[in-house]
Scaffold this motif. Structure first.
Motif, short mmCIF file in Angstrom:
data_model
loop_
_atom_site.label_atom_id
_atom_site.label_comp_id
_atom_site.label_asym_id
_atom_site.label_seq_id
_atom_site.Cartn_x
_atom_site.Cartn_y
_atom_site.Cartn_z
N LYS A 159 61.38 -23.38 74.97
CA LYS A 159 60.00 -23.85 74.95
C LYS A 159 59.28 -23.42 76.22
N SER A 160 58.04 -22.96 76.06
CA SER A 160 57.27 -22.51 77.21
C SER A 160 55.80 -22.79 76.96
N LEU A 161 55.00 -22.57 77.99
CA LEU A 161 53.56 -22.80 77.93
C LEU A 161 52.91 -21.75 78.81
N SER A 162 51.83 -21.14 78.35
CA SER A 162 51.25 -20.05 79.13
C SER A 162 49.73 -20.15 79.19
N SER A 163 49.18 -19.47 80.19
CA SER A 163 47.73 -19.35 80.34
C SER A 163 47.45 -17.94 80.82
N ALA A 164 46.36 -17.35 80.33
CA ALA A 164 46.06 -15.95 80.66
C ALA A 164 44.59 -15.79 81.04
N HIS A 165 44.32 -14.78 81.85
CA HIS A 165 42.94 -14.42 82.20
C HIS A 165 42.78 -12.92 82.10
N ARG A 166 41.75 -12.50 81.37
CA ARG A 166 41.43 -11.08 81.24
C ARG A 166 40.15 -10.81 82.02
N PHE A 167 40.20 -9.89 82.97
CA PHE A 167 39.04 -9.58 83.79
C PHE A 167 37.98 -8.81 82.99
N ASP A 168 36.72 -9.00 83.36
CA ASP A 168 35.63 -8.28 82.70
C ASP A 168 35.73 -6.77 82.93
N ARG A 169 36.29 -6.40 84.09
CA ARG A 169 36.54 -4.99 84.41
C ARG A 169 37.87 -4.92 85.14
N ASP A 170 38.44 -3.73 85.23
CA ASP A 170 39.70 -3.59 85.95
C ASP A 170 39.50 -4.05 87.39
N GLU A 171 40.33 -5.01 87.81
CA GLU A 171 40.12 -5.68 89.08
C GLU A 171 41.04 -5.14 90.17
N LEU A 172 40.43 -4.68 91.27
CA LEU A 172 41.17 -4.12 92.41
C LEU A 172 41.32 -5.10 93.56
N ASP A 173 40.52 -6.15 93.58
CA ASP A 173 40.46 -7.06 94.73
C ASP A 173 41.66 -8.02 94.75
N PRO A 174 42.53 -7.93 95.77
CA PRO A 174 43.68 -8.84 95.84
C PRO A 174 43.28 -10.31 95.91
N GLU A 175 42.11 -10.60 96.52
CA GLU A 175 41.66 -11.99 96.59
C GLU A 175 41.34 -12.54 95.20
N ARG A 176 40.75 -11.69 94.36
CA ARG A 176 40.49 -12.13 92.98
C ARG A 176 41.80 -12.34 92.23
N HIS A 177 42.78 -11.46 92.46
CA HIS A 177 44.10 -11.66 91.84
C HIS A 177 44.66 -13.03 92.25
N HIS A 178 44.57 -13.30 93.55
CA HIS A 178 45.13 -14.54 94.10
C HIS A 178 44.43 -15.78 93.52
N SER A 179 43.08 -15.78 93.56
CA SER A 179 42.35 -16.95 93.06
C SER A 179 42.54 -17.14 91.56
N THR A 180 42.67 -16.04 90.83
CA THR A 180 42.90 -16.14 89.38
C THR A 180 44.24 -16.77 89.08
N VAL A 181 45.28 -16.35 89.81
CA VAL A 181 46.60 -16.95 89.60
C VAL A 181 46.58 -18.44 89.92
N LEU A 182 45.87 -18.82 91.01
CA LEU A 182 45.77 -20.24 91.33
C LEU A 182 45.04 -21.01 90.23
N GLY A 183 44.02 -20.38 89.65
CA GLY A 183 43.34 -21.02 88.53
C GLY A 183 44.26 -21.23 87.34
N LEU A 184 45.12 -20.24 87.06
CA LEU A 184 46.09 -20.38 85.97
C LEU A 184 47.09 -21.49 86.28
N VAL A 185 47.48 -21.61 87.55
CA VAL A 185 48.38 -22.69 87.96
C VAL A 185 47.74 -24.05 87.70
N GLN A 186 46.46 -24.18 88.09
CA GLN A 186 45.75 -25.45 87.86
C GLN A 186 45.77 -25.82 86.38
N GLU A 187 45.48 -24.83 85.53
CA GLU A 187 45.45 -25.11 84.09
C GLU A 187 46.82 -25.49 83.56
#
Length: 337
Positions: free
Chosen positions: A190-218
């Motif tokens: 059993k597992s549970l997942s959350s995903a985020h698809r960027f509007d454009r290909d994302e190069l910014d490591p800070e956006r990667h970081h904040s997105t992962v934290l958002g997925l953690v919150q969810e």
């Protein structure tokens, strides 16, 4: 030709699924297609793959291994539009190694002939052998053991002095094509997942970081709402060229506590080194879920963790009253220019 004194050779398949987007529902559907070929399927959701024992299915369908694998590949593509890469052989380890060198949309089949097995195995680097990680491969290289053939040719007693008794026996056997581990049928853990698809290909490591934290919150909120805890986290990164990278890490203790989940997720993200990567999507999966009553929380003299848990409870109440994501870690929210 099989004789009464010789058991029928096994035919083990390792199949990797390569969808454009990964969802739990789709993974279950792909497993159902695979189960339609052989009922002996062992799901491996962490990297979107599965082991399949085709031994009995060959007789039922009247195909050889290449033919039955082709049927499975065509069904996955026709029913769900999903390409797969497949490796087959007489053992789990050979099947896994064959799948690892196979691109999407293709299959590699290693027969049960000893010469064919040796030809496939011996030239592979030592790190290609299941159970030999980068650290072990470096240790072996210091002794001049750099290929699977070298492992097979080295005396077991010598390997035992280098690797220890159990690891040496395992590596020595697999390097000679011996691996009697069965395919263990069962439902995916059993597992549970959350995903985020960027509007454009994302190069910014800070956006990667904040997105992962958002997925953690969810994920943390969903786990606490359902009364469950996770034993591991898996992070999957989808790139602009449609390739994927997946990494899994076991948590120190099973938990639904967002700070603990965030620390693990940050380690996974940092380990991938995405500074220059064009990231299209990020997926975080909480693995091997358990009922929350089975948690074992290590007590400490520091009351900071207790304060964080009380804050977490308050944020969960706010999310329930208003909407998910209304509150959480500041770093998980996008900046306003």
């Amino acid at each position: 030709m099989n004789t009464p004194n010789r058991p029928r050779p096994r035919a083990i398949l390792r199949v990797h699924f390569h969808p454009a987007e990964r969802t739990e529902e789709l993974y279950g559907q792909l497993l159902a297609v695979t189960d339609g070929i052989s009922s002996r399927v062992e799901p491996l959701p962490a990297d979107w793959s599965a082991y399949v024992d085709l031994t009995g299915a060959l007789t039922y369908w009247g195909y050889d291994v290449e033919g039955l694998v082709a049927v499975l590949r065509l069904r996955l593509l026709a029913l769900h539009g999903v390409q797969c890469s497949a490796g087959a052989g007489p053992t789990r380890s050979i099947a896994a190694m064959a799948a690892d060198v196979t691109p999407p949309g293709a299959a590699t089949v290693v027969g049960d002939d000893p010469y064919e097995i040796a030809t496939f195995l011996r030239t592979k680097p030592a790190s290609a052998l299941p159970g030999i990680g980068p650290k072990t491969a470096k240790t072996l290289a210091r002794y001049g053991i750099t290929s699977v053939g070298d492992i097979a040719d080295t005396q077991l007693s010598t390997l035992q002095r280098i690797l220890g008794t159990t690891a040496a026996r395992q590596a020595h056997a697999r390097a000679r094509g011996l691996d009697d581990r069965p395919v263990v049928s069962g439902a995916a853990p059993k597992s549970l997942s959350s995903a985020h698809r960027f509007d454009r290909d994302e190069l910014d490591p800070e956006r990667h970081h904040s997105t992962v934290l958002g997925l953690v919150q969810e994920i943390g909120g969903r786990l606490r709402a359902s009364g469950e805890i996770a034993q591991a986290l898996t992070l999957t990164v989808a790139y602009a060229d449609r390739t994927h990278t997946t990494r899994t890490r076991t948590l120190t203790e099973a938990t639904a506590h967002s700070p603990a989940l965030a620390a693990c997720a940050r380690d996974l993200l940092t380990g991938l080194g995405l500074q220059r990567a064009r990231v299209r999507a990020l997926t975080l999966r909480a693995e091997r879920l358990l009922p929350a009553e089975e948690t074992v929380h290590q007590l400490t003299l520091d009351n900071r963790d207790d304060k964080l848990r009380r804050l977490e409870t308050a944020l969960d109440k706010a999310s329930t009253r208003y909407r998910p994501g209304i509150a959480g870690a500041a770093s998980a929210f996008p900046r306003i220019a």
